[in-house]
Design a protein around this motif. Structure first.
Motif, short mmCIF file in Angstrom:
data_model
loop_
_atom_site.label_atom_id
_atom_site.label_comp_id
_atom_site.label_asym_id
_atom_site.label_seq_id
_atom_site.Cartn_x
_atom_site.Cartn_y
_atom_site.Cartn_z
N UNK A 193 0.85 -1.21 0.07
CA UNK A 193 0.01 0.13 0.06
C UNK A 193 0.71 1.31 0.01
N UNK A 194 0.67 2.22 -0.96
CA UNK A 194 1.18 3.38 -0.76
C UNK A 194 0.84 4.23 0.48
N UNK A 195 1.42 5.29 1.06
CA UNK A 195 1.29 6.14 2.03
C UNK A 195 -0.11 6.79 1.80
N UNK A 196 -0.30 7.46 0.77
CA UNK A 196 -1.19 8.25 0.16
C UNK A 196 -2.61 7.54 0.26
N UNK B 45 6.19 10.31 8.22
CA UNK B 45 6.94 11.22 7.64
C UNK B 45 8.13 10.40 6.91
N UNK B 46 8.64 9.43 7.73
CA UNK B 46 9.78 8.85 7.09
C UNK B 46 9.11 8.04 5.79
N UNK B 47 8.19 7.49 5.93
CA UNK B 47 7.34 6.99 4.53
C UNK B 47 7.03 7.87 3.60
N UNK B 48 7.32 8.92 3.62
CA UNK B 48 6.76 9.80 2.81
C UNK B 48 5.53 10.79 3.10
N UNK B 49 4.81 10.45 3.91
CA UNK B 49 3.77 11.38 4.26
C UNK B 49 4.14 12.75 4.77
N UNK B 50 2.78 13.61 4.75
CA UNK B 50 3.11 14.85 5.22
C UNK B 50 1.65 15.64 5.92
N UNK B 51 1.89 16.61 6.45
CA UNK B 51 0.85 17.47 6.90
C UNK B 51 0.11 17.97 5.57
N UNK B 52 -1.24 18.33 5.93
CA UNK B 52 -2.26 18.97 4.86
C UNK B 52 -1.35 19.99 4.05
N UNK B 53 -0.64 20.85 4.50
CA UNK B 53 0.03 21.96 3.98
C UNK B 53 1.33 21.60 3.36
N UNK C 78 0.02 -0.18 10.27
CA UNK C 78 -0.19 0.15 8.63
C UNK C 78 0.76 1.04 8.34
N UNK C 79 1.24 1.83 8.73
CA UNK C 79 2.41 2.73 8.34
C UNK C 79 3.58 1.96 7.86
N UNK C 80 3.97 1.15 8.88
CA UNK C 80 5.13 0.34 8.73
C UNK C 80 5.06 -0.55 7.48
N UNK C 81 4.02 -1.12 7.24
CA UNK C 81 3.66 -1.80 5.99
C UNK C 81 3.70 -1.35 4.67
N UNK C 82 3.56 0.02 4.77
CA UNK C 82 3.61 0.80 3.51
C UNK C 82 4.81 0.72 2.78
N UNK D 129 9.16 6.27 0.39
CA UNK D 129 8.88 7.29 -0.74
C UNK D 129 9.54 6.97 -1.77
N UNK D 130 9.12 7.32 -3.05
CA UNK D 130 9.68 6.69 -4.61
C UNK D 130 11.08 7.51 -4.59
N UNK D 131 11.83 6.92 -4.83
CA UNK D 131 13.23 7.62 -4.87
C UNK D 131 13.10 8.37 -6.41
N UNK D 132 13.72 9.51 -6.18
CA UNK D 132 13.70 10.52 -7.24
C UNK D 132 14.92 10.46 -7.84
N UNK D 133 15.29 10.24 -8.98
CA UNK D 133 16.23 9.99 -9.83
C UNK D 133 16.71 11.35 -10.54
N UNK D 134 17.92 11.44 -10.44
CA UNK D 134 18.47 12.93 -10.94
C UNK D 134 18.12 12.94 -12.73
N UNK D 135 18.01 14.01 -13.15
CA UNK D 135 17.89 14.01 -14.68
C UNK D 135 19.47 14.05 -14.99
N UNK D 136 19.89 13.32 -16.08
CA UNK D 136 21.25 12.91 -16.66
C UNK D 136 21.21 13.57 -18.05
N UNK D 137 22.49 13.88 -18.30
CA UNK D 137 22.81 14.25 -19.73
C UNK D 137 24.21 13.55 -20.03
#
Length: 153
Positions: free
Chosen positions: A1-4, A25-33, A77-81, A84-92
């Motif tokens: 399951x995804x955190x969202x 927050x460790x799994x990628x969740x955040x506050x409403x703002x 439930x959070x532990x089972x999620x 966060x997806x790893x953001x890969x840098x753009x390469x050239x």
């Protein structure tokens, strides 16, 4: 399951509140703002429906439609999620000059061009497109994984 995708409401003590926020927050969740700062004060009731929010009103908490869980269930439930997806840098591709600098500074590598056998990096003329060259570390006569000559944008 995804955190969202999680949906819950929970009544917490200060310690449980902090533990849930840290795990979330460790799994990628955040506050409403969008923030990820731990708020341990005056948050006896937490809600999560894609983002975290809180209330100190028992009446609002009682009449909320989100599933009511116990703090340990929320933490499980959070532990089972998934994290966060790893953001890969753009390469050239590297320029020829960047390739030559990389080869000069990086010891123990070999280079190959297209389907030709690999050779010492310093012997390669790099007369063809940089994209057609690859490099790999060599250790005890074994050639490692091949890499493109690329840098982060």
């Amino acid at each position: 399951m995804k955190i969202e995708e999680m949906r819950w409401r929970v009544q917490v003590t200060e310690e449980q509140n902090k533990a849930i926020q840290e795990a979330l927050f460790t799994k990628g969740g955040c506050w409403v703002g969008g923030g990820k700062g731990i708020r341990a004060d005056r948050c006896p009731f937490l809600y999560y429906g894609g983002s975290l929010t809180w209330t100190d009103s028992y009446l609002n908490f009682l009449h909320n439609e989100l599933p009511l869980l116990h703090p340990h269930e929320v933490l499980e439930m959070i532990e089972a999620c998934d994290g966060p997806e790893e953001i890969k840098p753009e390469m050239r591709p590297m320029t020829r000059l960047e390739v030559l600098e990389f080869v000069a500074k990086t010891a123990g590598i070999v280079v190959r061009y297209g389907d030709f056998p690999p050779g010492p990096a310093q012997c390669c003329a790099y007369l063809h497109a940089v994209e057609e060259h690859q490099w790999a570390y060599i250790n005890n006569g074994e050639i490692g994984e091949w890499h493109a000559f690329e840098v982060e944008v």
